[in-house]
Design a protein around this motif. Structure first.
Motif, PDB file in Angstrom:
ATOM      1  N   ASN A 135       0.810  -1.038  -0.189  1.00 38.65           N
ATOM      2  CA  ASN A 135       0.036  -0.064   0.048  1.00 38.65           C
ATOM      3  C   ASN A 135       0.781   1.084  -0.140  1.00 38.65           C
ATOM      4  O   ASN A 135       2.109   1.176   0.213  1.00 38.65           O
ATOM      5  CB  ASN A 135      -0.993   0.044   1.331  1.00 38.65           C
ATOM      6  CG  ASN A 135      -0.066   0.006   2.432  1.00 38.65           C
ATOM      7  OD1 ASN A 135       0.268   1.205   2.834  1.00 38.65           O
ATOM      8  ND2 ASN A 135      -0.208  -1.141   3.296  1.00 38.65           N
ATOM      9  N   GLY A 136       0.287   2.404  -0.132  1.00 36.67           N
ATOM     10  CA  GLY A 136       1.051   3.652  -0.132  1.00 36.67           C
ATOM     11  C   GLY A 136       1.696   3.861   0.883  1.00 36.67           C
ATOM     12  O   GLY A 136       2.921   4.570   0.818  1.00 36.67           O
ATOM     13  N   GLU A 175      -3.230   4.450  -4.242  1.00 37.87           N
ATOM     14  CA  GLU A 175      -1.873   4.457  -3.646  1.00 37.87           C
ATOM     15  C   GLU A 175      -1.705   5.911  -3.172  1.00 37.87           C
ATOM     16  O   GLU A 175      -1.139   6.151  -2.179  1.00 37.87           O
ATOM     17  CB  GLU A 175      -0.911   4.124  -4.680  1.00 37.87           C
ATOM     18  CG  GLU A 175       0.523   4.016  -3.979  1.00 37.87           C
ATOM     19  CD  GLU A 175       1.555   3.641  -5.019  1.00 37.87           C
ATOM     20  OE1 GLU A 175       2.613   3.533  -4.873  1.00 37.87           O
ATOM     21  OE2 GLU A 175       1.098   2.837  -6.176  1.00 37.87           O
ATOM     22  N   ARG A 229       5.331  -3.278  -5.773  1.00 38.26           N
ATOM     23  CA  ARG A 229       4.094  -3.903  -5.914  1.00 38.26           C
ATOM     24  C   ARG A 229       4.046  -5.262  -5.995  1.00 38.26           C
ATOM     25  O   ARG A 229       2.970  -6.060  -5.693  1.00 38.26           O
ATOM     26  CB  ARG A 229       3.326  -3.204  -7.199  1.00 38.26           C
ATOM     27  CG  ARG A 229       1.842  -3.170  -6.943  1.00 38.26           C
ATOM     28  CD  ARG A 229       1.251  -2.451  -8.145  1.00 38.26           C
ATOM     29  NE  ARG A 229       1.310  -1.051  -8.091  1.00 38.26           N
ATOM     30  CZ  ARG A 229       0.248  -0.426  -7.571  1.00 38.26           C
ATOM     31  NH1 ARG A 229      -0.780  -0.879  -7.183  1.00 38.26           N
ATOM     32  NH2 ARG A 229       0.474   1.126  -7.293  1.00 38.26           N
TER      33      ARG A 229
END
Length: 972
Positions: free
Chosen positions: A809-810, A921, A843
């Motif tokens: 995740n971001g 994101e 990712r």
């Protein structure tokens, strides 16, 4: 702002205004009224604003004082009294460029940002740093960034440490880096260029703190400065800020920063140097030969551009005559050449790699033979046209190693301005190119060869030979030197060294106070656009072929990638795909020999490359897509011809020319050896990824150490069984370049696309019909945990592992910022003395930690292992988190060139990364808080528990440290 020449504006008098159509800007040339500081503004529509201040800083020795100072002034200043404002800005700024650069005769401090508030913040910090640094108050800055004695107790072994010291040990570990440091030393011996402004590791410890301070006092004054502004910023506001906050407080001072001019030689100067190889390494074909011609002053703009074109013509194409002659005679395995116009007296350097000392005379005589023949018989007209076109295309794109265009223009300005010439001479190139074009077929370049090369007595010849065990010998000498130094110290002196070390460590361990951090200018979340920029992408079809279409203005330049599904090639043969990419365009085809082919490519195509690429398929878990990509850019008007040439290369290359094939393979081998020595962190990273996933192993076979090993074996195979290699390449081509195996991407405007459609249809008709059968790339992944052994004096240390993709995740991007510029920076770079360190979380579920030019191995691995404990104790005020978020958005929002837009847009589409995923994101980044970072402790522990490690570097260090399952000698 309506300006008039001769008037003063906010402390600056306008000396000249000039339109520079080549860079779509208006140039305003100012002189500061009080200090006579020089300032140029290139006013343009570009929103990526650039500021830089540079100083002429010719060094008088090789202690690296200019380089150490470049690092040190960014470690706190009058207004910004933190330990490292530079790092705080990286963590919390929207800058698009932030760095400092040391050259042989100048030091520059450039910044760039698209956000006006951020731009002024960055200017403020940089001006305060160079004019009011904390170096006068804190000797520890000099010790940390330059060098210091490392001694914790009287019983310990005395050592040297320091960031620049480690950096330059790494630079001198590369023979390619070393030869370029010897060239000015031999060719310009009576000037400051004979010294290494970066610092020779053997000389760096000779620099005293007082000498370091004196260098700043002498050169870092506005009267010795070259200030630069670029972009669509408010000029009046910019001038007012610079004057009112800084320059008004200084008076004019005459600064003696004269760069000495080298008197011409009357005869050839020769020199010999050595570099280290392993004790059991073969010395054969490991020598570097180098010939240098001092040409003229950098202010001779026309000659500089003509020499740039001539250098390309002679040395930089596959069929370049000097390069070809040296390779054909077997004098070397690789040949390169550079024309250096960034110093006061320009120079042409020719380097032959993988040669032998007894070929020195033949190397020199061959160069003169070829030059004589070209000067008397004339240069091939296609070769001339090709090089002129290539250099012009590169000039107009102004795309240089990720630098913003505005910074490229600043470096061009200094190539004349620094030496008293017209500051805009290297930007206003149209008239010069027009003159060159009008004369290029009338003996223009032949006359330059005669006058500036053949009839030039200012020539130097350097031989750099391998020396078995030199690294170990130098280590022993250094150890003995330090031992003698320690023995010469009295107890009081040893205590003083230990106390200084403690003070340095205390400074490094003491966090900046809230008040100190508050001095660093900040942005707020409101300064961030909540919606990210996207690359326009749609899928179209040209007849039955899918097209990834990106619509944006490219100024009538076509950017296109032709993707051929490479899974039609068996997984055991994938290294041949990279080989194919390395040889296409460099070997004869049915219609052209490789010399003529190189010329017509450069005449008609701005740039073309052939390479295998891979993209994770996020819709299908562990699977990935693999292609062989033909990437090209050309003027729209030349696209038809460009595709015709590409078709000839793909369909009709004659791999059966074994002699030429061997030449290309040996060049690739030499180039890959250079990459390994200069980018060891990437070698370690790719090796780590190969332990983790099939995609990682695939990439490593194409771009990592495995490919180097493959090329070494292939070079031998071409001598013993060349037919087998030729057959492999021919079979791959027959399976790969099929019309139904093609996917196309294109960037341009709608009307350009219509032209492109017609051209690509003609191209498709030249391909064989068919699609091919796809293979399963189910590579078996094994965690080898290797220590890769070289003769470098530094190390590149990596550790990593996999995590579940659904946990990406971001916030991981924010953690990357925190680790890279806080925890890892402080412990591996600041305290450990490595030049660089960073983390990477992808990712695809891979995570890694890597150091660059690192004196340590085990110590750095220990820092990585302590990351979960760091996160367990992690505390951050909301304003600190906001700063990390802004620094993360900076990376996400980095401006792309047109080429980048095409490639990133393609990668997103082929990987299945949607605009929605990118926006999600971004929102996760912006929503990150302290708790989100702390929660990543478990994920970090999962990565580290995999215990995948890989380090490349000093053989003795790696053998004695690190828990490696295997030790692998890099060079054969």
């Amino acid at each position: 702002m309506d300006l008039k020449v001769g008037n003063s504006y906010n402390g600056f008098t306008l000396k000249e205004e000039r339109t520079v159509k080549e860079v779509a800007a208006v140039a305003y040339i100012f002189e500061h009224d009080k200090t006579k500081a020089k300032l140029i503004k290139l006013s343009s529509k570009d929103d990526n604003k650039v500021f830089a201040i540079g100083f002429r800083t010719p060094p008088n020795n090789s202690t690296g004082v200019a380089h150490i100072l470049e690092h040190s002034v960014l470690c706190g200043s009058r207004k910004f009294n933190t330990k490292e404002p530079f790092v705080e800005l990286i963590k919390g700024s929207l800058n698009t460029f932030l760095n400092a650069l040391t050259y042989p005769d100048k030091t520059i401090y450039p910044i760039a940002s698209r956000n006006e508030k951020d731009f002024f913040n960055l200017m403020d910090v940089y001006l305060d740093a160079v004019l009011y640094p904390n170096i006068y108050k804190q000797e520890e800055i000099f010790m940390q960034e330059g060098w210091n004695y490392k001694l914790e107790t009287k019983e310990d072994e005395l050592k040297y440490n320091g960031v620049v010291y480690s950096e330059m040990k790494g630079a001198y570990s590369s023979p390619d880096g070393s030869i370029y440091r010897y060239i000015p030393n031999v060719t310009l011996p009576d000037t400051q260029y004979a010294n290494d402004s970066g610092g020779d590791p053997e000389c760096i410890p000779d620099l005293t703190y007082d000498e370091f301070l004196d260098f700043h006092k002498k050169y870092y004054h506005p009267s010795n400065s070259y200030i630069y502004l670029y972009g669509n910023g408010d000029l009046e506001k910019e001038l007012k800020f610079i004057n009112d906050n800084y320059l008004k407080d200084f008076d004019y001072r005459k600064v003696d920063s004269q760069i000495l001019e080298q008197k011409s030689f009357t005869e050839l100067h020769e020199a010999e140097f050595t570099y280290g190889i392993a004790k059991d390494e073969d010395e054969k074909e490991k020598t570097y030969l180098n010939l240098n011609f001092l040409v003229d002053k950098a202010t001779n703009t026309e000659l500089s551009y003509a020499m740039e074109i001539l250098t390309h013509m002679l040395l930089k194409t596959s069929g370049a005559p000097l390069k070809k002659a040296l390779l054909d005679k077997g004098i070397a395995k690789a040949v390169s050449g550079e024309f250096d116009s960034s110093i006061q007296q320009t120079m042409l350097s020719i380097i032959a790699k993988n040669s032998d000392p007894d070929k020195k005379d033949e190397f020199k005589s061959t160069i003169y033979e070829v030059l004589n023949e070209l000067a008397t018989k004339g240069i091939d007209k296609e070769a001339i046209e090709a090089s002129v076109n290539k250099v012009e295309f590169t000039l107009r794109e102004a795309d240089y190693y990720g630098f913003p265009k505005g910074l490229v223009y600043y470096t061009n300005i200094l190539e004349s301005y620094l030496y008293g010439g017209d500051p805009l001479a290297h930007l206003q190139y149209d008239a010069v190119l027009d003159k060159i074009k009008s004369e290029m077929f009338n003996g223009y370049f032949e006359n330059i060869i005669k006058e500036h090369l053949l009839n030039n007595d200012h020539v130097s010849l350097i031989t750099m030979k391998p020396n078995k065990g030199l690294v170990e010998e130098k280590e022993a000498v250094l150890k003995e030197k330090l031992n003698k130094i320690k023995q010469s110290f009295k107890d009081e002196e040893l205590n003083n060294i230990i106390e200084k070390g403690k003070r340095l460590l205390e400074r490094q361990n003491t966090p900046d106070s809230k008040e100190q951090l508050a001095s660093i200018p900040k942005l707020s979340l409101e300064d961030i656009n909540p919606k990210g920029e996207t690359i326009p992408t749609e899928v179209r079809n040209i007849e039955d072929t899918k097209v990834i279409y990106h619509e944006f203005n490219t100024n009538k330049i076509v950017y296109s990638n032709l993707y051929f599904n490479s899974k039609v090639i068996a997984k055991e043969k994938v290294s041949y795909l990279r080989l194919l990419g390395d040889v296409l365009g460099k070997i004869d085809t049915e219609r052209y020999d490789y010399v003529k082919l190189s010329n017509i490519v450069n005449i008609n195509i701005g740039e073309v490359s052939y390479l295998p690429v891979a993209y994770n398929d996020y819709a299908k878990g562990e699977e990935f897509k693999a292609f062989f990509a033909v990437k090209f850019k050309s003027l729209l008007s030349n696209t038809d011809k460009a595709l015709e040439i590409i078709s000839e290369i793909l369909n009709h290359t004659k791999f059966s020319d074994v002699k030429r094939l061997k030449q290309v393979v040996d060049e690739v081998k030499s180039r890959t050896e250079t990459m390994i020595m200069q980018s060891g962190h990437m070698v370690a990273y790719r090796r780590l990824l190969s332990y983790m996933s099939a995609r990682g192993l695939y990439d490593e076979k194409l771009y990592g150490l495995s490919y180097y090993k493959f090329i070494c074996e292939l070079s031998n195979k071409l001598s013993e069984n060349p037919e087998a290699v030729v057959k492999e390449l021919e079979e791959i081509v027959s399976k790969l370049f099929l019309s139904d195996n093609l996917l196309i991407s294109f960037a341009g405007e709608s009307e350009d696309y219509e032209t492109f459609k017609n051209d690509i249809n003609k191209f498709k008709l030249t391909l064989k019909k068919g699609k091919g059968e796809e293979n399963k790339y189910d590579f078996e992944v094994t965690p080898l945990n290797e220590g890769l052994l070289t003769q470098a004096e530094v190390n590149y240390v990596g550790k990593g592992g996999m995590f579940s993709r659904d946990k990406y995740n971001g916030s991981l991007n924010v953690l990357d910022t925190i680790l890279s510029y806080d925890y890892l920076w402080n412990n591996v770079r600041v305290k450990g003395g490595a030049y660089g360190v960073f983390s990477l979380f992808r990712r695809d579920g891979s995570g890694a930690f890597l150091s660059y030019r690192d004196p340590n191995v085990e110590k750095t691995l220990g820092v990585y292992d302590n990351i979960p404990a760091y996160l367990d104790e992690f505390k951050a005020e909301r304003e600190d988190i906001i700063r990390y978020i802004i620094g993360t958005i900076r990376k996400v929002d980095h401006p792309y060139s047109n080429d980048d837009k095409l490639n990133v847009g393609d990668a997103n589409y082929l990987s299945g990364i949607t605009d929605e995923m990118i926006q999600k994101e971004r929102e996760e980044i912006i929503a990150t808080d302290e708790n989100a970072i702390k929660q990543l402790k478990v994920l970090m522990q999962d990565i580290l528990d995999e215990n995948y490690i890989c380090a490349i570097g000093n053989e003795n260090k790696i053998k004695s440290e690190g828990n490696f399952k295997q030790l692998v000698r890099v060079k054969e």
